[in-house]
Design a protein around this motif. Sequence first.
Motif, PDB file in Angstrom:
ATOM      1  N   UNK A  48      33.949 -19.016  33.619  1.00 42.95           N
ATOM      2  CA  UNK A  48      32.596 -18.495  33.517  1.00 42.95           C
ATOM      3  C   UNK A  48      31.587 -19.648  33.518  1.00 42.95           C
ATOM      4  N   UNK A  49      30.296 -19.352  33.752  1.00 44.01           N
ATOM      5  CA  UNK A  49      29.298 -20.428  33.862  1.00 44.01           C
ATOM      6  C   UNK A  49      29.226 -21.322  32.635  1.00 44.01           C
ATOM      7  N   UNK A  50      29.268 -20.749  31.446  1.00 44.18           N
ATOM      8  CA  UNK A  50      29.146 -21.565  30.244  1.00 44.18           C
ATOM      9  C   UNK A  50      30.334 -22.518  30.090  1.00 44.18           C
ATOM     10  N   UNK A  51      31.528 -22.038  30.378  1.00 45.53           N
ATOM     11  CA  UNK A  51      32.716 -22.894  30.286  1.00 45.53           C
ATOM     12  C   UNK A  51      32.660 -24.000  31.325  1.00 45.53           C
TER      13      UNK A  51
ATOM     14  N   UNK B  54      31.234 -20.353  46.734  1.00 45.17           N
ATOM     15  CA  UNK B  54      31.901 -21.008  45.619  1.00 45.17           C
ATOM     16  C   UNK B  54      30.864 -21.354  44.557  1.00 45.17           C
ATOM     17  N   UNK B  55      30.977 -20.805  43.352  1.00 44.26           N
ATOM     18  CA  UNK B  55      29.961 -21.054  42.333  1.00 44.26           C
ATOM     19  C   UNK B  55      30.074 -22.450  41.725  1.00 44.26           C
ATOM     20  N   UNK B  56      28.956 -22.958  41.265  1.00 44.04           N
ATOM     21  CA  UNK B  56      28.933 -24.260  40.612  1.00 44.04           C
ATOM     22  C   UNK B  56      27.526 -24.589  40.161  1.00 44.04           C
TER      23      UNK B  56
ATOM     24  N   UNK C  91      28.019 -42.664  36.972  1.00 47.00           N
ATOM     25  CA  UNK C  91      29.025 -41.607  37.042  1.00 47.00           C
ATOM     26  C   UNK C  91      30.098 -41.968  38.069  1.00 47.00           C
ATOM     27  N   UNK C  92      31.152 -42.590  37.613  1.00 49.63           N
ATOM     28  CA  UNK C  92      32.276 -42.881  38.500  1.00 49.63           C
ATOM     29  C   UNK C  92      33.021 -41.582  38.797  1.00 49.63           C
ATOM     30  N   UNK C  93      33.875 -41.617  39.809  1.00 48.08           N
ATOM     31  CA  UNK C  93      34.621 -40.425  40.223  1.00 48.08           C
ATOM     32  C   UNK C  93      33.672 -39.260  40.452  1.00 48.08           C
ATOM     33  N   UNK C  94      32.577 -39.567  41.182  1.00 45.30           N
ATOM     34  CA  UNK C  94      31.506 -38.589  41.405  1.00 45.30           C
ATOM     35  C   UNK C  94      32.025 -37.284  41.980  1.00 45.30           C
ATOM     36  N   UNK C  95      32.956 -37.367  42.909  1.00 47.00           N
ATOM     37  CA  UNK C  95      33.442 -36.159  43.579  1.00 47.00           C
ATOM     38  C   UNK C  95      34.282 -35.284  42.662  1.00 47.00           C
ATOM     39  N   UNK C  96      34.671 -35.800  41.505  1.00 42.79           N
ATOM     40  CA  UNK C  96      35.530 -35.042  40.605  1.00 42.79           C
ATOM     41  C   UNK C  96      34.752 -34.305  39.514  1.00 42.79           C
ATOM     42  N   UNK C  97      33.433 -34.330  39.570  1.00 42.83           N
ATOM     43  CA  UNK C  97      32.654 -33.617  38.569  1.00 42.83           C
ATOM     44  C   UNK C  97      33.035 -32.137  38.578  1.00 42.83           C
ATOM     45  N   UNK C  98      33.502 -31.595  37.465  1.00 42.98           N
ATOM     46  CA  UNK C  98      33.914 -30.177  37.460  1.00 42.98           C
ATOM     47  C   UNK C  98      32.715 -29.255  37.657  1.00 42.98           C
ATOM     48  N   UNK C  99      32.791 -28.421  38.676  1.00 39.08           N
ATOM     49  CA  UNK C  99      31.744 -27.438  38.886  1.00 39.08           C
ATOM     50  C   UNK C  99      30.520 -27.933  39.609  1.00 39.08           C
TER      51      UNK C  99
END
Length: 280
Positions: free
Chosen positions: A2-5, A158-160, A196-204
């Motif tokens: 869900x969005x909050x998680x 795809x939501x994010x 912010x390293x590992x930029x592409x791995x930001x969840x969501x």
Amino acid sequence: MDPESRLSALRDFCAERLGPQLAARYVDLARPGFALTAAENPGEAAGHSRFGGRAMLEPGTPWPTCDGFPLSLIAVLDADTLSPWLGDVLPAGTGLLNFFCLDAESEQHDPVSYDLMNKYGHYEVEVSSVIPARFAHAVETDPPARSSVFEPIPWAAKPGFAFPDTWDPAWNGFDVGPDADDMARAMPGNYVENQLTEWSERPGALDSEDMAFGRPQFPTGSSPMVPFGKDPNRYHHLLQLASYEEWSIGGDGGWMHWAIPTDALRIGDFGQAVPTPDIW
């Protein structure tokens, strides 16, 4: 998720690299949205969301025009399908959003449209329109003569969460913290992204050429070109489109955007939507 998680996971990811206070300020800039991609099968489509096809309008709705010349349907967003992820961004029952633009570039374009685009330019309200239609009343509507019709491409969504790009005015006044140098204060977007390293791995986090809601991306290093004298921070992004095989916005290239004053969006007044393209 869900969005909050999803937002909580994103905040934790950023806090590990920025510290909790800077991460909290950064994540406050995030806006919910969707990465749009071609649906590989009907089950993946986000309701009636699609590029091209025919408009979905309520009977009796006038077809939008520019000096009497018909605009072309570019895309439809199924706002009712997308709204659970968007929270209070949209009023309930928005239905379908039809995005129209003056087609002056495709192989279908009428020469009159090219003259009109030269008259007004890509940034003027005369060349664009966003028309909502309640889902229960909307019907597929044939366009008038001289309006282009593009092959429909259903969208998966795809939501994010989308963040402002480096030059977005959302960064104006952003607090980078007491330890940052003058360069970081002058270019807070660059400063935060470099941390912010590992930029592409930001969840969501969203990163897509085609995007619904969220925040716009401007490859030219520009920012939303809202009407003169208006504050872009008081506008909300609606749709971002890269060029398609049948359609482009002109120039050597470019991405099309539509935006709307946030206050107008909250009450569903899509007559205030404006084109904010990025052309190179």
